[in-house]
Scaffold this motif. Structure first.
Motif, PDB file in Angstrom:
ATOM      1  N   ALA A 233       0.799  -1.145   0.025  1.00 23.62           N
ATOM      2  CA  ALA A 233      -0.007   0.068  -0.137  1.00 23.62           C
ATOM      3  C   ALA A 233       0.632   1.426  -0.046  1.00 23.62           C
ATOM      4  O   ALA A 233       0.321   2.270  -0.514  1.00 23.62           O
ATOM      5  N   SER A 234       2.101   1.101   0.630  1.00 21.93           N
ATOM      6  CA  SER A 234       3.036   2.292   0.652  1.00 21.93           C
ATOM      7  C   SER A 234       3.488   2.797  -1.046  1.00 21.93           C
ATOM      8  O   SER A 234       3.802   3.928  -0.873  1.00 21.93           O
ATOM      9  N   PHE A 235       3.198   1.804  -1.860  1.00 19.25           N
ATOM     10  CA  PHE A 235       3.648   2.233  -3.160  1.00 19.25           C
ATOM     11  C   PHE A 235       2.412   2.922  -3.998  1.00 19.25           C
ATOM     12  O   PHE A 235       2.126   2.891  -5.234  1.00 19.25           O
ATOM     13  N   THR A 236       1.285   3.392  -3.403  1.00 16.61           N
ATOM     14  CA  THR A 236      -0.053   3.664  -4.006  1.00 16.61           C
ATOM     15  C   THR A 236      -0.543   4.800  -3.396  1.00 16.61           C
ATOM     16  O   THR A 236      -0.124   5.349  -2.200  1.00 16.61           O
ATOM     17  N   ARG A 237      -1.390   5.513  -4.065  1.00 19.19           N
ATOM     18  CA  ARG A 237      -2.143   6.426  -3.702  1.00 19.19           C
ATOM     19  C   ARG A 237      -3.561   6.196  -3.287  1.00 19.19           C
ATOM     20  O   ARG A 237      -4.316   5.730  -4.328  1.00 19.19           O
ATOM     21  N   TRP A 238      -4.220   6.001  -2.002  1.00 21.49           N
ATOM     22  CA  TRP A 238      -5.413   5.449  -1.942  1.00 21.49           C
ATOM     23  C   TRP A 238      -5.977   5.998  -0.602  1.00 21.49           C
ATOM     24  O   TRP A 238      -5.342   6.253   0.551  1.00 21.49           O
ATOM     25  N   SER A 239      -7.247   6.052  -0.529  1.00 17.25           N
ATOM     26  CA  SER A 239      -8.033   6.710   0.434  1.00 17.25           C
ATOM     27  C   SER A 239      -8.465   5.714   1.329  1.00 17.25           C
ATOM     28  O   SER A 239      -9.268   6.176   2.322  1.00 17.25           O
ATOM     29  N   GLY A 240      -8.412   4.520   1.308  1.00 14.49           N
ATOM     30  CA  GLY A 240      -8.808   3.290   1.956  1.00 14.49           C
ATOM     31  C   GLY A 240     -10.249   2.982   1.412  1.00 14.49           C
ATOM     32  O   GLY A 240     -10.724   1.823   1.667  1.00 14.49           O
ATOM     33  N   VAL A 241     -10.890   3.443   0.352  1.00 15.30           N
ATOM     34  CA  VAL A 241     -11.980   3.148  -0.333  1.00 15.30           C
ATOM     35  C   VAL A 241     -11.675   3.017  -1.851  1.00 15.30           C
ATOM     36  O   VAL A 241     -11.026   4.001  -2.572  1.00 15.30           O
ATOM     37  N   GLY A 242     -12.169   2.099  -2.796  1.00 12.79           N
ATOM     38  CA  GLY A 242     -11.911   2.186  -4.184  1.00 12.79           C
ATOM     39  C   GLY A 242     -10.739   1.340  -4.360  1.00 12.79           C
ATOM     40  O   GLY A 242     -10.022   0.529  -3.638  1.00 12.79           O
ATOM     41  N   THR A 243      -9.905   1.683  -5.696  1.00 17.04           N
ATOM     42  CA  THR A 243      -9.029   0.964  -6.070  1.00 17.04           C
ATOM     43  C   THR A 243      -7.822   1.777  -5.756  1.00 17.04           C
ATOM     44  O   THR A 243      -7.643   2.997  -6.173  1.00 17.04           O
ATOM     45  N   PRO A 244      -6.766   1.308  -5.341  1.00 18.70           N
ATOM     46  CA  PRO A 244      -5.444   2.095  -5.099  1.00 18.70           C
ATOM     47  C   PRO A 244      -4.802   2.381  -6.471  1.00 18.70           C
ATOM     48  O   PRO A 244      -4.785   1.358  -7.359  1.00 18.70           O
ATOM     49  N   ARG A 245      -3.980   3.485  -6.507  1.00 18.70           N
ATOM     50  CA  ARG A 245      -3.461   3.761  -7.920  1.00 18.70           C
ATOM     51  C   ARG A 245      -1.792   3.768  -7.620  1.00 18.70           C
ATOM     52  O   ARG A 245      -1.317   4.432  -6.632  1.00 18.70           O
ATOM     53  N   TRP A 246      -1.208   3.084  -8.397  1.00 23.70           N
ATOM     54  CA  TRP A 246       0.135   2.904  -8.219  1.00 23.70           C
ATOM     55  C   TRP A 246       0.975   4.175  -8.470  1.00 23.70           C
ATOM     56  O   TRP A 246       0.851   4.775  -9.470  1.00 23.70           O
ATOM     57  N   ILE A 247       1.853   4.727  -7.532  1.00 28.83           N
ATOM     58  CA  ILE A 247       2.655   5.990  -7.811  1.00 28.83           C
ATOM     59  C   ILE A 247       4.211   5.517  -7.408  1.00 28.83           C
ATOM     60  O   ILE A 247       4.901   6.377  -7.402  1.00 28.83           O
ATOM     61  N   GLY A 248       4.409   4.296  -7.179  1.00 30.57           N
ATOM     62  CA  GLY A 248       6.075   3.887  -7.061  1.00 30.57           C
ATOM     63  C   GLY A 248       6.396   4.381  -5.703  1.00 30.57           C
ATOM     64  O   GLY A 248       5.733   4.386  -4.850  1.00 30.57           O
ATOM     65  N   LEU A 249       7.452   5.293  -5.992  1.00 34.57           N
ATOM     66  CA  LEU A 249       8.255   5.669  -4.662  1.00 34.57           C
ATOM     67  C   LEU A 249       7.683   7.161  -4.397  1.00 34.57           C
ATOM     68  O   LEU A 249       8.499   7.820  -3.568  1.00 34.57           O
TER      69      LEU A 249
END
Length: 290
Positions: free
Chosen positions: A36-52
């Motif tokens: 999860a630390s490699f994503t942008r995610w609000s806790g709801v829905g699908t996490p979006r990969w953002i790398g580092l």
């Protein structure tokens, strides 16, 4: 040889439940947190990969680095100071109070020092919050002061550190008194015959003989200080401002209040890695000492 091999296999059967529990409670959540630390995610829905990106943000986040500075102070309050005071108290209870007033008196005093460890963190925090309240707190009333102990940015961290010394002191006292029971009494008898003072016996016999216990206390208390959360949550919520912010509470804020799960996961991952490194260094130093 077959009997030995089958016996060893039998031992592994008893370890399977613990291994499964370890995987389910620690390993799997940790790996999910790292992911999860490699994503942008609000806790709801699908996490979006953002790398580092979250880790790059950490390097520039002043609140993150400030929280680790506060953690250094809590390491002093929860590991170094209780260990030093606990050594003296344990030696005094075991060698002086126990001999002069009997083991029951020493045991009763040991239980009194350990009592804060038994209290729930929430209960102890609420009671201290009442005692330190600027309007009706017992501390101001007793000493005739008018200080906002937990609301003043210049006093909040020092106040929390003092509370944590009180809370943590009983643990090293109990561990050190248990360690002193395995020390050969002939060492102390020989020192007394030579005319050694109590402090000389403490410095040259007590400390070297219970060095393994000292390493254990320093390691466990340092880890507890690095991941401290409950007392901060109950006493100050990281405030006033960011005066008592620590990484664990900073991660919690991003997880649950700001709904920035990816960034909170990055903070938690870095904190976990720091704890692993500190543990490894402690164990290496202990191996060299032994």
């Amino acid at each position: 040889m077959r009997v030995r091999t089958s016996g060893r296999r039998g031992y592994w059967l008893y370890l399977i439940p613990s291994l499964l529990l370890f995987l389910a409670v620690i390993v799997v959540p940790f790996l999910m947190n790292v992911g999860a630390s490699f994503t942008r995610w609000s806790g709801v829905g699908t996490p979006r990969w953002i790398g580092l990106d979250n880790y790059a943000r950490l390097l520039e986040d002043e609140r993150f680095w400030q929280s680790f500075q506060h953690n250094v102070g809590l390491i002093v309050a929860m590991a170094i100071v209780p260990t030093a005071i606990g050594l003296v108290l344990a030696a005094a209870l075991f060698d002086y109070i126990g001999r002069r007033f009997g083991p029951r008196t020493a045991s009763a005093l040991r239980a009194m020092y350990y009592l804060p460890q038994v209290l729930p963190v929430a209960v102890a925090g609420v009671v201290w919050g009442w005692m330190l309240h600027p309007s009706y707190g017992a501390v101001n009333e007793i000493f005739g002061l008018d200080l906002d102990w937990l609301g003043d940015p210049d006093l909040a961290l020092a106040t929390v550190m003092a509370v944590m010394v009180w809370f943590q002191l009983g643990y090293p006292v109990v561990i050190f008194m248990a360690g002193l029971q395995r020390v050969d009494p002939s060492y102390y008898e020989a020192a007394e015959i030579d005319g050694a003072s109590w402090w000389r016996k403490f410095w040259h016999i007590t400390i070297p003989q219970i060095r393994p216990e000292i390493f254990v206390v320093l390691l466990t208390c340092t880890i507890a200080a690095l991941k401290v959360f409950g007392p901060i949550f109950v006493l100050t919520r990281g405030g006033p401002g960011n005066a008592t912010m620590v990484p664990s509470y900073f991660s919690y804020l991003n997880f649950f209040q700001k709904s920035n799960v990816g960034y909170g996961s990055a903070i938690a991952t870095v904190l976990a890695l720091i704890i692993i490194v500190v543990t490894f260094l402690f164990l290496r130093v202990q191996e060299r000492e032994q």
